[in-house]
Design an enzyme around this catalytic site. Structure first.
Site, PDB file in Angstrom:
ATOM      1  N   THR A  12      34.055  64.307  38.775  1.00  9.87           N
ATOM      2  CA  THR A  12      32.875  63.629  38.248  1.00  9.87           C
ATOM      3  C   THR A  12      32.997  62.105  38.347  1.00  9.87           C
ATOM      4  O   THR A  12      34.081  61.561  38.523  1.00  9.87           O
ATOM      5  CB  THR A  12      32.636  64.016  36.775  1.00  9.87           C
ATOM      6  OG1 THR A  12      33.733  63.589  35.977  1.00  9.87           O
ATOM      7  CG2 THR A  12      32.443  65.515  36.633  1.00  9.87           C
ATOM      8  N   ASP A  13      31.842  61.444  38.214  1.00  6.61           N
ATOM      9  CA  ASP A  13      31.811  59.986  38.217  1.00  6.61           C
ATOM     10  C   ASP A  13      31.733  59.476  36.776  1.00  6.61           C
ATOM     11  O   ASP A  13      31.867  60.254  35.826  1.00  6.61           O
ATOM     12  CB  ASP A  13      30.643  59.474  39.069  1.00  6.61           C
ATOM     13  CG  ASP A  13      29.284  59.949  38.567  1.00  6.61           C
ATOM     14  OD1 ASP A  13      29.172  60.385  37.398  1.00  6.61           O
ATOM     15  OD2 ASP A  13      28.320  59.873  39.350  1.00  6.61           O
ATOM     16  N   GLN A  14      31.491  58.195  36.601  1.00  9.99           N
ATOM     17  CA  GLN A  14      31.448  57.614  35.259  1.00  9.99           C
ATOM     18  C   GLN A  14      30.291  58.134  34.420  1.00  9.99           C
ATOM     19  O   GLN A  14      30.299  57.994  33.201  1.00  9.99           O
ATOM     20  CB  GLN A  14      31.386  56.094  35.344  1.00  9.99           C
ATOM     21  CG  GLN A  14      32.689  55.483  35.812  1.00  9.99           C
ATOM     22  CD  GLN A  14      32.630  53.967  35.833  1.00  9.99           C
ATOM     23  OE1 GLN A  14      31.568  53.372  35.890  1.00  9.99           O
ATOM     24  NE2 GLN A  14      33.802  53.342  35.793  1.00  9.99           N
TER      25      GLN A  14
END
Length: 138
Positions: free
Chosen positions: A15-17
């Site tokens: 996942t990203d931020q």
């Protein structure tokens, strides 16, 4: 038409931020879907590679619809969209845990000799695969 289904548990590292799956990770999931489809048909890429044949991606189209988030389970559905004895196009749909369509994609592959990258006919080189693909396609 045979549709393979592969469940993916979304890992934090994917996942990203924002807590959603980073776009490039869906490509890995497409590979997992193809692998599952081949297993369903009774084959393994490793066997093909042991014979000196590889199957590179020659075209890829992907469309992002809705996010898949950390902690969810995603479902990858994979099928053979087109097959002509030389090239194969796989179709994909990825759904999030709520059953919402998250990704649609297709990838085109051709089998080639590992050393020369010269295309080979799946029909002649791997007749069992050819037959299974003919039976499983749309």
């Amino acid at each position: 038409m045979h549709i393979a289904e592969k469940t993916i548990e979304v890992r934090y590292a994917e996942t990203d931020q924002m807590g959603v799956v980073y776009h490039a990770n869906y490509l890995v999931w497409l590979e997992l879907g193809r692998t599952k489809l081949l297993e369903d048909l009774g084959f393994r890429y490793a066997e093909m590679e042991a014979d000196g044949i590889i199957s590179p991606v020659i075209d890829l189209n992907i469309s992002y619809k809705s996010p898949v988030r950390y902690g969810e389970k995603a479902m990858v559905k994979t099928w053979i969209e087109l097959y002509d004895g030389l090239r194969v196009t796989y179709g994909y749909e990825i759904y999030n845990e709520n059953g919402d369509l998250s990704v649609t994609a297709n990838s085109q592959h051709v089998c080639v000799k590992k050393g020369s990258f010269r295309p080979i006919s799946l029909r002649r080189t791997f007749p069992d695969w050819h037959h299974a693909y003919e039976q499983a396609k749309k």
